[in-house]
Design a protein around this motif. Structure first.
Motif, PDB file in Angstrom:
ATOM      1  N   CYS A 232     -36.834  24.887   3.253  1.00  0.00           N
ATOM      2  CA  CYS A 232     -35.787  25.163   2.281  1.00  0.00           C
ATOM      3  C   CYS A 232     -36.396  25.277   0.888  1.00  0.00           C
ATOM      4  N   TYR A 233     -36.054  26.355   0.168  1.00  0.00           N
ATOM      5  CA  TYR A 233     -36.579  26.592  -1.177  1.00  0.00           C
ATOM      6  C   TYR A 233     -35.429  26.998  -2.088  1.00  0.00           C
ATOM      7  N   ARG A 234     -35.320  26.253  -3.186  1.00  0.00           N
ATOM      8  CA  ARG A 234     -34.211  26.414  -4.127  1.00  0.00           C
ATOM      9  C   ARG A 234     -34.786  26.906  -5.450  1.00  0.00           C
ATOM     10  N   PHE A 235     -34.507  28.161  -5.799  1.00  0.00           N
ATOM     11  CA  PHE A 235     -35.065  28.774  -7.002  1.00  0.00           C
ATOM     12  C   PHE A 235     -34.092  28.655  -8.168  1.00  0.00           C
ATOM     13  N   VAL A 236     -34.632  28.277  -9.320  1.00  0.00           N
ATOM     14  CA  VAL A 236     -33.844  28.145 -10.546  1.00  0.00           C
ATOM     15  C   VAL A 236     -34.533  28.923 -11.650  1.00  0.00           C
ATOM     16  N   ASN A 237     -33.791  29.759 -12.341  1.00  0.00           N
ATOM     17  CA  ASN A 237     -34.320  30.572 -13.430  1.00  0.00           C
ATOM     18  C   ASN A 237     -34.043  29.910 -14.778  1.00  0.00           C
ATOM     19  N   ASN A 238     -35.042  29.234 -15.331  1.00  0.00           N
ATOM     20  CA  ASN A 238     -35.010  28.661 -16.678  1.00  0.00           C
ATOM     21  C   ASN A 238     -33.694  27.950 -16.979  1.00  0.00           C
ATOM     22  N   ASN A 239     -32.836  28.511 -17.817  1.00  0.00           N
ATOM     23  CA  ASN A 239     -31.632  27.819 -18.283  1.00  0.00           C
ATOM     24  C   ASN A 239     -30.375  28.124 -17.470  1.00  0.00           C
ATOM     25  N   ASP A 240     -30.524  28.714 -16.316  1.00  0.00           N
ATOM     26  CA  ASP A 240     -29.374  28.996 -15.454  1.00  0.00           C
ATOM     27  C   ASP A 240     -28.460  27.768 -15.413  1.00  0.00           C
ATOM     28  N   ILE A 241     -27.201  27.950 -15.789  1.00  0.00           N
ATOM     29  CA  ILE A 241     -26.281  26.816 -15.908  1.00  0.00           C
ATOM     30  C   ILE A 241     -25.763  26.312 -14.568  1.00  0.00           C
ATOM     31  N   VAL A 242     -25.644  27.186 -13.577  1.00  0.00           N
ATOM     32  CA  VAL A 242     -24.981  26.806 -12.333  1.00  0.00           C
ATOM     33  C   VAL A 242     -25.701  25.681 -11.589  1.00  0.00           C
ATOM     34  N   PRO A 243     -27.052  25.642 -11.537  1.00  0.00           N
ATOM     35  CA  PRO A 243     -27.699  24.516 -10.855  1.00  0.00           C
ATOM     36  C   PRO A 243     -27.425  23.152 -11.490  1.00  0.00           C
ATOM     37  N   HIS A 244     -26.850  23.121 -12.684  1.00  0.00           N
ATOM     38  CA  HIS A 244     -26.516  21.849 -13.331  1.00  0.00           C
ATOM     39  C   HIS A 244     -25.091  21.399 -13.018  1.00  0.00           C
ATOM     40  N   LEU A 245     -24.417  22.129 -12.130  1.00  0.00           N
ATOM     41  CA  LEU A 245     -23.025  21.852 -11.776  1.00  0.00           C
ATOM     42  C   LEU A 245     -22.879  21.768 -10.258  1.00  0.00           C
ATOM     43  N   PRO A 246     -21.892  21.031  -9.751  1.00  0.00           N
ATOM     44  CA  PRO A 246     -21.063  20.026 -10.420  1.00  0.00           C
ATOM     45  C   PRO A 246     -21.918  18.889 -10.971  1.00  0.00           C
ATOM     46  N   PRO A 247     -21.366  18.056 -11.824  1.00  0.00           N
ATOM     47  CA  PRO A 247     -22.180  17.043 -12.504  1.00  0.00           C
ATOM     48  C   PRO A 247     -22.651  15.934 -11.566  1.00  0.00           C
ATOM     49  N   GLU A 248     -23.825  15.384 -11.898  1.00  0.00           N
ATOM     50  CA  GLU A 248     -24.287  14.161 -11.240  1.00  0.00           C
ATOM     51  C   GLU A 248     -23.475  12.986 -11.774  1.00  0.00           C
ATOM     52  N   PRO A 249     -23.449  11.818 -11.104  1.00  0.00           N
ATOM     53  CA  PRO A 249     -24.173  11.492  -9.867  1.00  0.00           C
ATOM     54  C   PRO A 249     -23.401  11.804  -8.592  1.00  0.00           C
ATOM     55  N   ALA A 250     -22.185  12.336  -8.706  1.00  0.00           N
ATOM     56  CA  ALA A 250     -21.401  12.576  -7.495  1.00  0.00           C
ATOM     57  C   ALA A 250     -22.088  13.565  -6.563  1.00  0.00           C
ATOM     58  N   TYR A 251     -22.757  14.560  -7.138  1.00  0.00           N
ATOM     59  CA  TYR A 251     -23.419  15.584  -6.336  1.00  0.00           C
ATOM     60  C   TYR A 251     -24.870  15.702  -6.763  1.00  0.00           C
ATOM     61  N   THR A 252     -25.703  16.108  -5.817  1.00  0.00           N
ATOM     62  CA  THR A 252     -27.126  16.230  -6.097  1.00  0.00           C
ATOM     63  C   THR A 252     -27.671  17.476  -5.421  1.00  0.00           C
ATOM     64  N   HIS A 253     -28.962  17.737  -5.653  1.00  0.00           N
ATOM     65  CA  HIS A 253     -29.621  18.902  -5.068  1.00  0.00           C
ATOM     66  C   HIS A 253     -30.472  18.513  -3.873  1.00  0.00           C
ATOM     67  N   VAL A 254     -30.709  19.494  -3.025  1.00  0.00           N
ATOM     68  CA  VAL A 254     -31.700  19.343  -1.967  1.00  0.00           C
ATOM     69  C   VAL A 254     -33.035  19.880  -2.473  1.00  0.00           C
ATOM     70  N   ASP A 255     -34.107  19.517  -1.774  1.00  0.00           N
ATOM     71  CA  ASP A 255     -35.433  20.047  -2.071  1.00  0.00           C
ATOM     72  C   ASP A 255     -35.561  21.439  -1.445  1.00  0.00           C
ATOM     73  N   THR A 256     -36.513  22.265  -1.753  1.00  0.00           N
ATOM     74  CA  THR A 256     -37.620  22.084  -2.670  1.00  0.00           C
ATOM     75  C   THR A 256     -37.420  23.029  -3.844  1.00  0.00           C
ATOM     76  N   LEU A 257     -37.586  22.537  -5.063  1.00  0.00           N
ATOM     77  CA  LEU A 257     -37.352  23.349  -6.251  1.00  0.00           C
ATOM     78  C   LEU A 257     -38.540  24.255  -6.554  1.00  0.00           C
ATOM     79  N   ARG A 258     -38.223  25.503  -6.899  1.00  0.00           N
ATOM     80  CA  ARG A 258     -39.183  26.438  -7.498  1.00  0.00           C
ATOM     81  C   ARG A 258     -38.528  26.932  -8.789  1.00  0.00           C
TER      82      ARG A 258
END
Length: 275
Positions: free
Chosen positions: A192-218
């Motif tokens: 599993c690979y999760r790509f994030v482009n610099n300031n993309d706002i969507v990966p910061h939502l919904p807010p923590e700590p209720a929800y979190t991300h899975v690995d692996t970040l690129r």
């Protein structure tokens, strides 16, 4: 710049394959005829479309996805959506979570509902078309990334209880809480690979700590370079750099960075640099 062709025989991560999975994520936004034409050009001889109109907890009319299959590879792609259509909903902390795949942990109610409307048909279609032990991949951008991650997890934790060869997401929102993320990370190492482009706002939502991300970040930095890892302080400085570079842009850097064409441009830049 010559970009390598899609390799139907691959079963592992590569920069070129990640680029093709990003392009496959983009197919889900096209009409069925356009998807079929592009899939045929890429060497897939079977294409199935899935659409479910239903009441969503956010202003998206329906769930759309497709499956394309060839002799050696099967790809399931999920449609994303625009930031402004889901921003208010993703920032609403009152939406309760629901049990996750295989009753492991919890997931956001909206993602669960969106996926459930099409997943049983997608699962059955993959099983029908997988007549030659083909590799199986799930991909999606934005909302589609959340659905791709959950679909891959369901494929493993529920019937047919098989690990997909890969799950690739682009600008994916936080989708589940920590228990399910831990189960997923253990099973999907190097898959599993999760790509994030610099300031993309969507990966910061919904807010923590209720929800979190899975690995692996690129992570694509402000200069478009793909990073496997980046310390928190360096990432915060890099995000500030991205904002300052677009102070007078017609839309915010956080929204602009979410657009899939900007992910594709970053991939192409890195592919060119890698020779």
């Amino acid at each position: 710049m010559a970009i390598p062709a899609l390799d139907h025989s691959t079963t592992r991560y590569s920069l070129a394959h990640a680029y093709w999975m990003a392009r496959a994520a983009g197919l889900a936004t096209l009409d069925p005829a356009a998807v079929e034409a592009q899939a045929t050009a890429w060497g897939f001889d079977e294409v199935r479309h899935f659409e479910s109109s239903h009441r969503m907890p956010f202003p998206v009319e329906d769930t759309q996805a497709y499956v394309m299959a060839g002799d050696r590879m099967i790809v399931a792609g999920f449609r994303g959506t625009e930031v402004l259509k889901i921003y208010d909903w993703l920032t609403d902390v009152t939406t309760p979570p629901v049990p996750g795949p295989g009753n492991k942990g919890f997931v956001h109610y909206g993602f669960h509902q969106a996926l459930q409307s099409v997943y049983p048909r997608i699962r059955d279609t993959i099983e029908e078309l997988r007549t030659n032990g083909q590799s199986v991949w799930f991909t999606g951008h934005s909302l589609g990334g959340a659905l791709a991650m959950l679909a891959g997890t369901r494929w493993y934790l529920e019937e047919p209880r098989l690990l997909p060869d890969g799950v690739y997401t682009f600008g994916q929102p936080r989708t589940c809480e920590r228990l399910l993320a831990g189960v997923h990370n253990k099973a999907f190492t190097n898959r599993c690979y999760r790509f994030v482009n610099n300031n993309d706002i969507v990966p910061h939502l919904p807010p923590e700590p209720a929800y979190t991300h899975v690995d692996t970040l690129r992570y694509f930095d402000a200069d478009g370079r793909l990073r496997d890892t980046m310390p928190l302080r360096a990432r915060l400085l890099d995000r500030a750099k991205g904002v300052s570079a677009d102070l007078f842009a017609p839309e915010t850097d956080a929204v602009k960075d979410h657009h899939l064409p900007n992910y594709l441009a970053a991939f192409e830049k890195n592919l060119a640099a890698s020779g």
